[in-house]
Design an enzyme around this catalytic site. Structure first.
Site, mmCIF file in Angstrom:
data_model
loop_
_atom_site.group_PDB
_atom_site.id
_atom_site.type_symbol
_atom_site.label_atom_id
_atom_site.label_comp_id
_atom_site.label_asym_id
_atom_site.label_seq_id
_atom_site.Cartn_x
_atom_site.Cartn_y
_atom_site.Cartn_z
ATOM 1 N N SER A 59 102.163 -66.132 41.782
ATOM 2 C CA SER A 59 103.225 -65.273 41.260
ATOM 3 C C SER A 59 104.468 -65.142 42.113
ATOM 4 C CB SER A 59 102.653 -63.874 40.969
ATOM 5 O OG SER A 59 101.712 -63.951 39.934
ATOM 6 N N SER A 107 103.815 -63.661 38.134
ATOM 7 C CA SER A 107 104.158 -62.417 37.458
ATOM 8 C C SER A 107 105.459 -61.823 38.003
ATOM 9 C CB SER A 107 103.015 -61.412 37.659
ATOM 10 O OG SER A 107 102.774 -61.194 39.061
ATOM 11 N N LYS A 164 109.880 -55.476 42.502
ATOM 12 C CA LYS A 164 108.943 -55.713 41.396
ATOM 13 C C LYS A 164 108.280 -54.402 40.986
ATOM 14 C CE LYS A 164 105.019 -58.737 40.222
ATOM 15 N NZ LYS A 164 104.175 -59.851 40.711
#
Length: 1009
Positions: free
Chosen positions: A530, A506, A431
């Site tokens: 997330s 996210s 990420k």
């Protein structure tokens, strides 16, 4: 003092895959493989439309006080043309189009929401398409005309058939006008036919909620029956509108889809025009809106549409329009629409298929000598190239590692030297809030464009030490702000299973990269939802451990002390492999001080299919009930209690959990940024407030700069004590019911479209799950589908430091359900193995290319070069900055000083841009910018060459798409008269099309000759 954008940015050159090869190619054969069309990629460039100057999607006010937000090609680049929201109205994600074509073979995303139009606002009232979207040889464009005085938006959508056979095109226009059945429910208040049902008799309808402060919404659909092009029906715009009818009651009655069908002959364009109107709030406003729609139905506002465009409209009876001469229309009209980007190559040079493979399966085949890490990595890279970019790509990756294959080869060498390990040679995606020393870490924000840390985050360090291949950086909502979407300054990620839906946030990029087999596993993070939300939406597994079980050193923060970095994978077994490497005490992260005392020595030892035997599992009935959705998702999840019971567990109903008192109101975000920035000597901002108030942050995420002190030692202790006390409170509650874990659903509603703003229209996640707010170990496992076919999961939440037991119970549940869903939209690629080596070309992707000789000649002159991975990428577009450098070097121009506002002195091509500017060869735009990273069109290339080499001449040859009164005609004519180019085989020049690196090389080489 705040740094400027140019102080911060370290631009990364990386042209995107572009349009097709030039027609000069008479016979193109790929004798040598392409290793990857997109090895080094910056998401602002990959497969996305050209950026306009806006920092976020465009927001326009109308005279009634409504702010309309349109999804154009500006960040986050969703580019659907739909209305994200209109303030004071119930519209959310409205004005999108789902398109279904009868083409054979059926295109991959047939029937899905269209996007990637390159929509740019002209600064006045119109969003214009810069590139078509090709769906099964139907080129689709959108134009949106906004009339602020009339409080109206007109959507003009064109469909051009470039196939050899006629095609049927079904189009559903609409979106959400509310949700639920209460004050937010958007119900039909009036139609042109006088009833409250929408059908072919209607030219318009009015929708409003019970909230009198909300503005009503009107939709003007076109001419009613008996006109042949009238509305053909309605559908559910959230759930395949071509097959699911619009509900008349309940939550799903909010999801309007208006259906039209077009029959289009080869070479013909047809179009649809619809209007969306907002009125003043209240009953009087509803009456005014009806009057506006009645006028539009009688006299539609076709401002700025040409006669040719009007001739294509299929849903209006043009014969009834005043001042329109239907006889002026030809029998068949084809509009001059922009070309669509070339589709990615749907093949792989790897002989090993990685589709849907787990880490365990990959390691088995690596150990058996069936494949190599290089082969595996090549296969994933090719899948990224095929499925991630372009208008209809998933948009999961912001960067792909330049040295991915080099890392893989090192892993193969280590294996040949006798090294072993579950992650040795396994590609892992990371990420983009997690530091990597060899790739930028932008936090999904243009405020950190090009920022590249000098060291890895702790968990990335551990992965590298274990021999993993760090394959790339995945998309995230900007600074991990949102759990509803993964929308960054670079792109917005689409769902892997349902490609018109949100990926959630996210960590959406991480989850989608795994679900589409662009990586076998990924690291994500969770502050609220997330990890679990994207995982549920992708039917994958994830694990969020007890606070402090895994380090967050080197991770951009949202809420320090609550943030958690964890793995996303296909199976619980794969999670265990990752946890063996990433979990544990990090001496430089105070939060992990106790981790090694509680961490399992080997997480795989907890993977017992009988781990549920004798366990008591608590549940809270209200956690399975949605406050607004009525689709049966919660009930469907409860039905899977039978899977827990089949594993030997007993279900125990529980009361609502107790709280730990008021949560401290402290600057956890500022503290997290302070700790993150302390790790980096050259971070471009002084504190988190500067980062978040940067003008390059998405507009709806920006905040005014406010000087806030970081937390004191006393406040840090207060925050840690609160979370510790909360864990004790929950443990006592679980002890009261004598339960081992508490089960929660993943979602309690369907999954919704990707273009709204409201969290309620992503999925109902209001389950009250304790994971993040308390900091408890939680495993997420897919268990099946809801009544509408959407993935559902269970979350098993345990006491603090019961991490191994919780993971084991998740494994046992997984063995009972085996319910992971696989995407149908990223199938295995065609395999084209590498040929036996012979004479090696200069670049791995140029051998046998029609332009190879020309490319070689420019390379020998030192004018053009390839990429670090050994590729040239002949079919990628070339940027304006690259063109400036090559021309300046070939002409021997001295470096000059640029006057353009967007060309900083430190830009890598600043001197070359200044040189061609001074020579009058390459000029800028009326707003004083040069757009150095913008793509160069073929007509711009003609201008450059004619000016640079003082070419002249007027060719007798003409192109069907270059009229003599076109501004570029004399330049193009000069090129053809000098035999620099002969255009395309179909008699066109395609002046607005991006010029490829191969075409550029050919033209420059011919001029030099």
């Amino acid at each position: 003092m705040m740094p400027t954008s140019n102080d911060v940015k370290k631009r990364i050159r990386s042209p995107r895959n572009s349009a097709s090869e030039a027609d000069e190619a008479r016979c193109v054969h790929r004798r040598k493989p392409r290793f990857l069309a997109l090895i080094v990629m910056m998401v602002a460039i990959i497969g996305l439309a050209p950026m306009n100057s806006a920092l976020a999607l465009m927001s326009l006010p109308s005279d009634n006080g409504v702010e309309w937000e349109f999804h154009d090609a500006a960040p986050p680049n969703l580019d659907t043309g739909s209305i994200r929201r209109a303030s004071g109205t119930p519209m959310q994600g409205f004005g999108n189009i789902f398109v279904q074509v009868s083409t054979s073979p059926e295109p991959r995303l047939n029937g899905e929401m269209m996007r990637g139009f390159g929509l740019e606002f002209d600064g006045d009232n119109t969003f214009e398409t810069n590139q078509s979207v090709n769906l099964g040889d139907v080129l689709i464009t959108r134009e949106i005309y906004f009339d602020e005085e009339a409080n109206t938006a007109r959507f003009f959508d064109t469909f051009t058939n470039i196939a050899d056979e006629s095609v049927t095109v079904d189009v559903s226009f609409g979106g959400s006008v509310g949700y639920g059945t209460g004050d937010n429910h958007g119900a039909i208040q009036a139609t042109s036919s006088g009833d409250l049902e929408v059908d072919g008799d209607d030219a318009w309808l009015l929708v409003a909620t019970p909230d009198e402060e909300n503005h009503p919404v009107g939709v003007v659909l076109g001419s009613p029956e008996p006109f042949a092009g009238a509305l053909q029906g309605t559908g559910n715009q959230q759930r395949n509108p071509f097959e699911t009818p619009l509900a008349t009651t309940g939550h799903e009655a909010n999801f309007f889809g208006f259906l039209h069908q077009l029959e289009i002959e080869p070479g013909e364009t047809k179009s649809l025009a619809r209007f969306v109107v907002t009125g003043e709030a209240g009953e009087e406003g509803a009456g005014q809106t009806v009057a506006s729609m009645e006028q539009l139905a009688e006299q539609p506002d076709f401002t700025n549409l040409t006669t040719e465009e009007l001739c294509t409209i299929g849903n209006w009876d043009l014969a009834q329009l005043p001042q329109f001469d239907e006889a002026a229309c030809p029998e068949l009209t084809r509009l001059d629409v922009p070309q669509a980007p070339a589709e990615a190559d749907m093949y792989t040079t790897a002989e090993y298929d990685v589709t849907n493979k787990t880490i365990a399966e990959l390691q088995r085949d690596l150990a058996a000598g069936v494949t190599t890490s290089e082969e595996i990595t090549r296969a994933y890279l090719d899948r990224i190239a095929a499925y991630d970019g372009g208008p209809l790509g998933f948009h999961a990756f912001i960067h792909v590692a330049e040295d991915a294959l080099e890392q893989a080869r090192a892993a193969d060498q280590a294996r040949s030297n006798g090294e072993e390990g579950a992650l040795l040679g396994i590609p892992i995606a990371i990420k983009d809030i997690i530091d990597t020393k060899d790739m930028p870490t932008t936090g999904g924000s243009r405020a950190l464009d090009g920022w590249e840390p000098e060291a890895d985050a702790y968990q990335v360090e551990q992965l590298r030490e274990a021999g993993a291949v760090i394959i790339g950086k995945t998309n995230t909502s900007e600074f991990a702000n949102s759990g509803s979407f993964s929308e960054s300054g670079w792109m917005q990620t689409w769902n892997a299973l349902y490609p018109s839906k949100t990926s959630f946030g996210s960590s959406g990029g991480s989850a989608v990269s795994v679900a589409t087999s662009m990586a076998p596993a990924a690291l994500g993070s969770q502050t609220g939802v997330s990890l679990y939300a994207p995982t549920v939406g992708s039917s994958l597994t994830t694990f969020r451990g007890t606070d402090g079980m895994a380090s967050v050193r080197g991770v951009m923060p949202l809420t320090w002390g609550q943030d958690y970095v964890g793995p996303i994978a296909r199976t619980v077994t794969d999670l265990a492999y990752l946890l063996n490497v990433t979990a544990g005490t990090d001496e430089l992260d105070m939060l992990t001080a106790d981790a090694d005392s509680y961490k399992p020595d080997d997480w795989t030892e907890y993977l017992d299919r009988n781990a549920l035997e004798g366990k008591r599992i608590g549940y809270i009935p209200s956690s399975f009930e949605s406050s607004y959705a009525d689709d049966g998702t919660g009930e469907a999840t409860i039905e899977h209690f039978a899977d827990l019971e089949a594993g030997g567990a007993t279900m125990i109903e529980m009361s609502e959990p107790p709280s730990a008192g008021d949560r401290p109101s402290l600057n956890m975000n500022g503290e997290g940024w302070a700790r993150y920035i302390e790790l980096h000597e050259d971070f471009p901002y002084e504190n988190g407030e500067q980062v978040r108030s940067s003008p390059d942050v998405l507009l709806y995420n920006q905040r005014d700069y406010e000087e806030r002190a970081r937390m004191t030692e006393e406040e840090v202790e207060q925050w840690m004590e609160y979370r510790a006390r909360y864990k004790e409170v929950i443990a006592e509650w679980m002890d009261e019911y004598d339960v081992d874990v508490v089960v929660y659903p993943g979602f309690i509603s369907d999954v919704y479209n990707n273009d709204s703003a409201a969290s309620q229209l992503t999925a109902d996640r209001a389950t009250g799950v304790l994971t993040s707010n308390v900091g408890l170990p939680t495993v997420v496992v897919p268990v099946g589908v809801n009544p509408h076919g959407y993935s559902i999961s269970m979350q098993l939440v345990g006491r603090a430091w019961d991490d191994g037991d919780v993971l084991g119970m998740g494994y046992a549940l997984e063995q009972q359900t085996q319910a992971q869903l696989l995407t149908e939209f990223a199938p295995p690629l065609e395999q084209r193995p590498i040929d036996e080596p012979g004479e090696q070309p200069r670049f791995t992707d140029v051998g046998g290319h029609w332009a190879a000789d020309y490319i070689d000649s420019l390379v020998e002159l030192g004018l053009i070069s390839g990429y670090p991975d050994g590729t040239f990428r002949p079919n990628a577009s070339i940027s304006r900055a690259e063109a400036a450098r090559i021309i300046a070097r070939e002409l021997g121009l001295e470096a000059g000083e640029s006057t353009f506002a967007d060309v900083a002195a430190g830009h890598w091509a600043a001197g070359d841009i200044g040189a061609v500017e001074s020579a009058g060869i390459l000029t800028g735009y009326p707003d004083g910018t040069f757009k150095p990273d913008g793509r160069l069109s073929r007509q711009e290339m003609a201008v450059i060459l004619v000016r640079a080499y003082e070419l002249s001449g007027d060719s007798s040859d003409s192109f069907s798409d270059v009229s003599e009164d076109s501004w570029s005609y004399p330049y193009i004519a000069a090129l053809t008269s000098n035999n620099i180019t002969s255009g395309y085989l179909d008699g066109t020049f395609r002046p607005q099309r991006d010029i490829t690196r191969a075409e550029f090389s050919v033209m420059v080489a011919r001029v030099i000759e």
